[in-house]
Design a protein around this motif. Structure first.
Motif, PDB file in Angstrom:
ATOM      1  N   SER A 151     -11.229   3.945  -7.410  1.00 40.64           N
ATOM      2  CA  SER A 151     -11.821   3.193  -8.324  1.00 40.64           C
ATOM      3  C   SER A 151     -10.630   1.887  -8.487  1.00 40.64           C
ATOM      4  CB  SER A 151     -12.000   3.760  -9.555  1.00 40.64           C
ATOM      5  OG  SER A 151     -10.890   4.333  -9.883  1.00 40.64           O
ATOM      6  N   LEU A 152      -9.778   2.051  -7.988  1.00 43.90           N
ATOM      7  CA  LEU A 152      -8.361   0.988  -8.152  1.00 43.90           C
ATOM      8  C   LEU A 152      -8.249   0.179  -7.162  1.00 43.90           C
ATOM      9  CD1 LEU A 152      -5.569   3.468  -9.367  1.00 43.90           C
ATOM     10  CD2 LEU A 152      -7.255   1.983 -10.686  1.00 43.90           C
ATOM     11  N   VAL A 153      -9.060   0.343  -6.200  1.00 43.99           N
ATOM     12  CA  VAL A 153      -9.172  -0.699  -4.946  1.00 43.99           C
ATOM     13  C   VAL A 153     -10.305  -1.843  -4.897  1.00 43.99           C
ATOM     14  CG1 VAL A 153      -9.078  -0.575  -2.225  1.00 43.99           C
ATOM     15  CG2 VAL A 153      -8.333   1.345  -3.592  1.00 43.99           C
ATOM     16  N   GLY A 154      -9.940  -2.895  -4.635  1.00 50.04           N
ATOM     17  CA  GLY A 154     -10.767  -4.066  -4.996  1.00 50.04           C
ATOM     18  C   GLY A 154     -11.526  -4.133  -3.502  1.00 50.04           C
ATOM     19  N   GLU A 155     -12.573  -5.091  -3.482  1.00 47.04           N
ATOM     20  CA  GLU A 155     -13.472  -5.173  -2.453  1.00 47.04           C
ATOM     21  C   GLU A 155     -12.703  -5.873  -1.041  1.00 47.04           C
ATOM     22  OE1 GLU A 155     -16.780  -7.842  -3.300  1.00 47.04           O
ATOM     23  OE2 GLU A 155     -17.517  -6.345  -4.846  1.00 47.04           O
ATOM     24  N   ASP A 156     -11.603  -6.328  -1.461  1.00 49.66           N
ATOM     25  CA  ASP A 156     -10.617  -6.820  -0.232  1.00 49.66           C
ATOM     26  C   ASP A 156      -9.745  -5.816   0.165  1.00 49.66           C
ATOM     27  OD1 ASP A 156      -9.007  -6.479  -2.549  1.00 49.66           O
ATOM     28  OD2 ASP A 156      -8.118  -8.584  -2.560  1.00 49.66           O
ATOM     29  N   GLY A 157      -9.840  -4.652  -0.234  1.00 48.27           N
ATOM     30  CA  GLY A 157      -8.942  -3.550   0.155  1.00 48.27           C
ATOM     31  C   GLY A 157      -7.507  -3.450  -0.425  1.00 48.27           C
ATOM     32  N   TYR A 158      -7.240  -4.242  -1.298  1.00 48.17           N
ATOM     33  CA  TYR A 158      -6.196  -4.313  -1.784  1.00 48.17           C
ATOM     34  C   TYR A 158      -6.143  -3.619  -3.491  1.00 48.17           C
ATOM     35  CZ  TYR A 158      -4.197  -7.242   1.772  1.00 48.17           C
ATOM     36  OH  TYR A 158      -3.889  -7.525   3.164  1.00 48.17           O
ATOM     37  N   MET A 159      -5.012  -3.546  -4.199  1.00 46.66           N
ATOM     38  CA  MET A 159      -5.235  -3.095  -5.450  1.00 46.66           C
ATOM     39  C   MET A 159      -5.690  -4.035  -6.232  1.00 46.66           C
ATOM     40  SD  MET A 159      -3.571   0.212  -5.654  1.00 46.66           S
ATOM     41  CE  MET A 159      -3.301   0.160  -7.304  1.00 46.66           C
ATOM     42  N   LYS A 160      -6.607  -3.566  -7.074  1.00 49.20           N
ATOM     43  CA  LYS A 160      -7.360  -4.567  -8.154  1.00 49.20           C
ATOM     44  C   LYS A 160      -6.177  -5.060  -9.060  1.00 49.20           C
ATOM     45  CE  LYS A 160     -11.932  -2.486  -8.492  1.00 49.20           C
ATOM     46  NZ  LYS A 160     -12.917  -1.549  -9.662  1.00 49.20           N
ATOM     47  N   ASP A 161      -6.819  -6.346  -9.573  1.00 52.68           N
ATOM     48  CA  ASP A 161      -5.625  -6.932 -10.220  1.00 52.68           C
ATOM     49  C   ASP A 161      -5.659  -6.108 -11.612  1.00 52.68           C
ATOM     50  OD1 ASP A 161      -5.340  -8.938  -8.730  1.00 52.68           O
ATOM     51  OD2 ASP A 161      -6.943 -10.435  -9.783  1.00 52.68           O
ATOM     52  N   GLY A 162      -4.085  -6.070 -12.063  1.00 52.87           N
ATOM     53  CA  GLY A 162      -3.622  -5.451 -13.360  1.00 52.87           C
ATOM     54  C   GLY A 162      -3.477  -4.105 -12.872  1.00 52.87           C
ATOM     55  N   TYR A 163      -3.363  -3.558 -11.766  1.00 51.16           N
ATOM     56  CA  TYR A 163      -3.132  -2.257 -11.383  1.00 51.16           C
ATOM     57  C   TYR A 163      -1.924  -2.401 -10.304  1.00 51.16           C
ATOM     58  CZ  TYR A 163      -7.455  -0.562 -13.240  1.00 51.16           C
ATOM     59  OH  TYR A 163      -8.525  -0.530 -14.468  1.00 51.16           O
ATOM     60  N   ASP A 164      -0.887  -1.215 -10.486  1.00 51.57           N
ATOM     61  CA  ASP A 164       0.190  -1.040  -9.722  1.00 51.57           C
ATOM     62  C   ASP A 164       0.328   0.090  -8.958  1.00 51.57           C
ATOM     63  OD1 ASP A 164       2.882  -1.236  -8.638  1.00 51.57           O
ATOM     64  OD2 ASP A 164       3.544  -2.161 -10.408  1.00 51.57           O
ATOM     65  N   PHE A 165       0.579   0.190  -7.692  1.00 49.10           N
ATOM     66  CA  PHE A 165       0.420   1.288  -7.091  1.00 49.10           C
ATOM     67  C   PHE A 165       1.517   2.281  -7.734  1.00 49.10           C
ATOM     68  CE2 PHE A 165       2.091   4.260  -3.729  1.00 49.10           C
ATOM     69  CZ  PHE A 165       0.828   4.630  -2.973  1.00 49.10           C
ATOM     70  N   ILE A 166       2.701   1.903  -8.058  1.00 47.76           N
ATOM     71  CA  ILE A 166       3.843   2.752  -8.617  1.00 47.76           C
ATOM     72  C   ILE A 166       3.318   3.488  -9.897  1.00 47.76           C
ATOM     73  CG2 ILE A 166       6.093   2.815  -9.686  1.00 47.76           C
ATOM     74  CD1 ILE A 166       6.966   0.900  -7.734  1.00 47.76           C
ATOM     75  N   GLU A 167       2.482   2.517 -10.799  1.00 57.86           N
ATOM     76  CA  GLU A 167       1.918   3.314 -11.850  1.00 57.86           C
ATOM     77  C   GLU A 167       0.677   4.004 -11.967  1.00 57.86           C
ATOM     78  OE1 GLU A 167       2.033   0.079 -14.448  1.00 57.86           O
ATOM     79  OE2 GLU A 167       4.065  -0.514 -14.494  1.00 57.86           O
ATOM     80  N   ALA A 168       0.284   3.881 -10.741  1.00 57.51           N
ATOM     81  CA  ALA A 168      -1.144   4.408 -10.616  1.00 57.51           C
ATOM     82  C   ALA A 168      -1.083   6.074 -10.300  1.00 57.51           C
ATOM     83  CB  ALA A 168      -1.810   3.959  -9.713  1.00 57.51           C
ATOM     84  N   VAL A 169      -1.941   6.598 -10.671  1.00 53.66           N
ATOM     85  CA  VAL A 169      -2.002   8.283 -10.299  1.00 53.66           C
ATOM     86  C   VAL A 169      -2.222   8.062  -8.815  1.00 53.66           C
ATOM     87  CG1 VAL A 169      -3.337  10.528 -10.637  1.00 53.66           C
ATOM     88  CG2 VAL A 169      -2.667   9.123 -12.481  1.00 53.66           C
ATOM     89  N   THR A 170      -1.611   9.014  -7.918  1.00 53.30           N
ATOM     90  CA  THR A 170      -1.662   8.950  -6.800  1.00 53.30           C
ATOM     91  C   THR A 170      -1.894  10.547  -6.229  1.00 53.30           C
ATOM     92  OG1 THR A 170       0.574   9.277  -6.216  1.00 53.30           O
ATOM     93  CG2 THR A 170      -0.433   6.988  -6.166  1.00 53.30           C
ATOM     94  N   LYS A 171      -2.674  10.568  -4.923  1.00 55.30           N
ATOM     95  CA  LYS A 171      -2.787  11.792  -4.198  1.00 55.30           C
ATOM     96  C   LYS A 171      -2.094  11.726  -2.926  1.00 55.30           C
ATOM     97  CE  LYS A 171      -7.032  13.336  -6.200  1.00 55.30           C
ATOM     98  NZ  LYS A 171      -8.368  14.106  -6.210  1.00 55.30           N
ATOM     99  N   THR A 172      -1.525  13.035  -2.388  1.00 53.86           N
ATOM    100  CA  THR A 172      -0.902  12.744  -1.230  1.00 53.86           C
ATOM    101  C   THR A 172      -1.516  14.005  -0.098  1.00 53.86           C
ATOM    102  OG1 THR A 172       1.090  12.335  -2.271  1.00 53.86           O
ATOM    103  CG2 THR A 172       1.271  13.133   0.155  1.00 53.86           C
ATOM    104  N   ASP A 173      -2.015  13.410   0.919  1.00 57.71           N
ATOM    105  CA  ASP A 173      -2.358  14.171   2.016  1.00 57.71           C
ATOM    106  C   ASP A 173      -1.237  14.511   3.211  1.00 57.71           C
ATOM    107  OD1 ASP A 173      -4.915  14.525   1.005  1.00 57.71           O
ATOM    108  OD2 ASP A 173      -5.759  12.950   2.185  1.00 57.71           O
ATOM    109  N   THR A 174      -1.221  15.362   3.581  1.00 58.78           N
ATOM    110  CA  THR A 174      -0.389  15.772   4.872  1.00 58.78           C
ATOM    111  C   THR A 174      -1.081  16.216   5.973  1.00 58.78           C
ATOM    112  OG1 THR A 174       0.153  18.139   3.960  1.00 58.78           O
ATOM    113  CG2 THR A 174       1.458  16.535   3.287  1.00 58.78           C
ATOM    114  N   LEU A 175      -0.454  15.976   7.140  1.00 57.54           N
ATOM    115  CA  LEU A 175      -1.083  16.288   8.445  1.00 57.54           C
ATOM    116  C   LEU A 175       0.282  16.788   9.323  1.00 57.54           C
ATOM    117  CD1 LEU A 175      -3.134  16.391  10.564  1.00 57.54           C
ATOM    118  CD2 LEU A 175      -2.554  14.024  11.364  1.00 57.54           C
ATOM    119  N   ILE A 176       0.153  17.962   9.761  1.00 56.90           N
ATOM    120  CA  ILE A 176       1.178  18.676  10.342  1.00 56.90           C
ATOM    121  C   ILE A 176       0.880  18.751  11.878  1.00 56.90           C
ATOM    122  CG2 ILE A 176       2.621  20.685  10.607  1.00 56.90           C
ATOM    123  CD1 ILE A 176       1.835  21.451   7.762  1.00 56.90           C
TER     124      ILE A 176
END
Length: 192
Positions: A151-176
């Motif tokens: 929901s925070l990703v715009g149609e262009d594939g970048y963060m939507k205006d007004g949102y910041d990666f650092i301040e956003a809630v993120t999830k982390t996947d791992t591949l071992i």
């Protein structure tokens, strides 16, 4: 008048003595720095064979024009003819690690086993890779991918205006993944 001449000569003598002393100190300091650089080179040579230092030096000269440093991080011999090295590759924006295997001092295989680059915060996803030696010939790599909700990703594939990666809630996947160096020096990869 005689006293003035004596004072003048004495002043000149003291000035020359101070100047020579400062020059000697400067020479001593440059000699210490040069000696320290030579000591560091000798220490590196004591830990790594000359043929590997030559390989790293050649790569470093090639990459230096792009402001990239190529250094030996780890070296290990498996038997009389098989060995491997991990090289660190540092650029202004990334730090990577490359595993290279050698059979009788000739490269057999290589694999990037670690990487961490600066993150453009307008991109909603960031990945990096870390490694750990489990045994002499087995290496585990973990690839981390941190991302924001769609929901925070715009149609262009970048963060939507007004949102910041650092301040956003993120999830982390791992591949071992694991890889091992076989008896011929090939790096075999398998996923868990």
């Amino acid at each position: 008048m005689k006293h003035l001449i004596i004072l003048f000569v004495l002043f000149q003598f003291i000035s020359c003595t101070i100047s020579k002393s400062l020059n000697n100190e400067a020479l001593s300091l440059s000699a210490i720095i040069e000696n320290e650089e030579q000591t560091n080179n000798f220490e590196e040579q004591a830990h790594h064979p000359n043929w590997l230092i030559t390989i790293a030096s050649t790569k470093n000269k090639e990459m230096n024009q792009y402001d990239v440093q190529y250094k030996i991080d780890t070296y290990n011999t498996i038997n009389d003819t098989l060995s491997y090295a991990v090289f660190s590759i540092t650029s202004p924006v990334c730090l990577s690690y490359e595993l290279a295997t050698y059979w009788d001092k000739k490269q057999v295989d290589y694999l990037e086993i670690g990487q961490n680059c600066d993150h453009d915060l307008s991109i909603p996803k960031h990945s990096w890779k870390e490694y750990e030696f489990k045994t002499t010939t087995q290496i585990e790599t973990i690839t981390f991918t941190e991302y924001v909700h769609d929901s925070l990703v715009g149609e262009d594939g970048y963060m939507k205006d007004g949102y910041d990666f650092i301040e956003a809630v993120t999830k982390t996947d791992t591949l071992i993944s694991s890889c091992f160096i076989n008896k011929k020096g090939k790096i075999i990869i398998y996923k868990k």
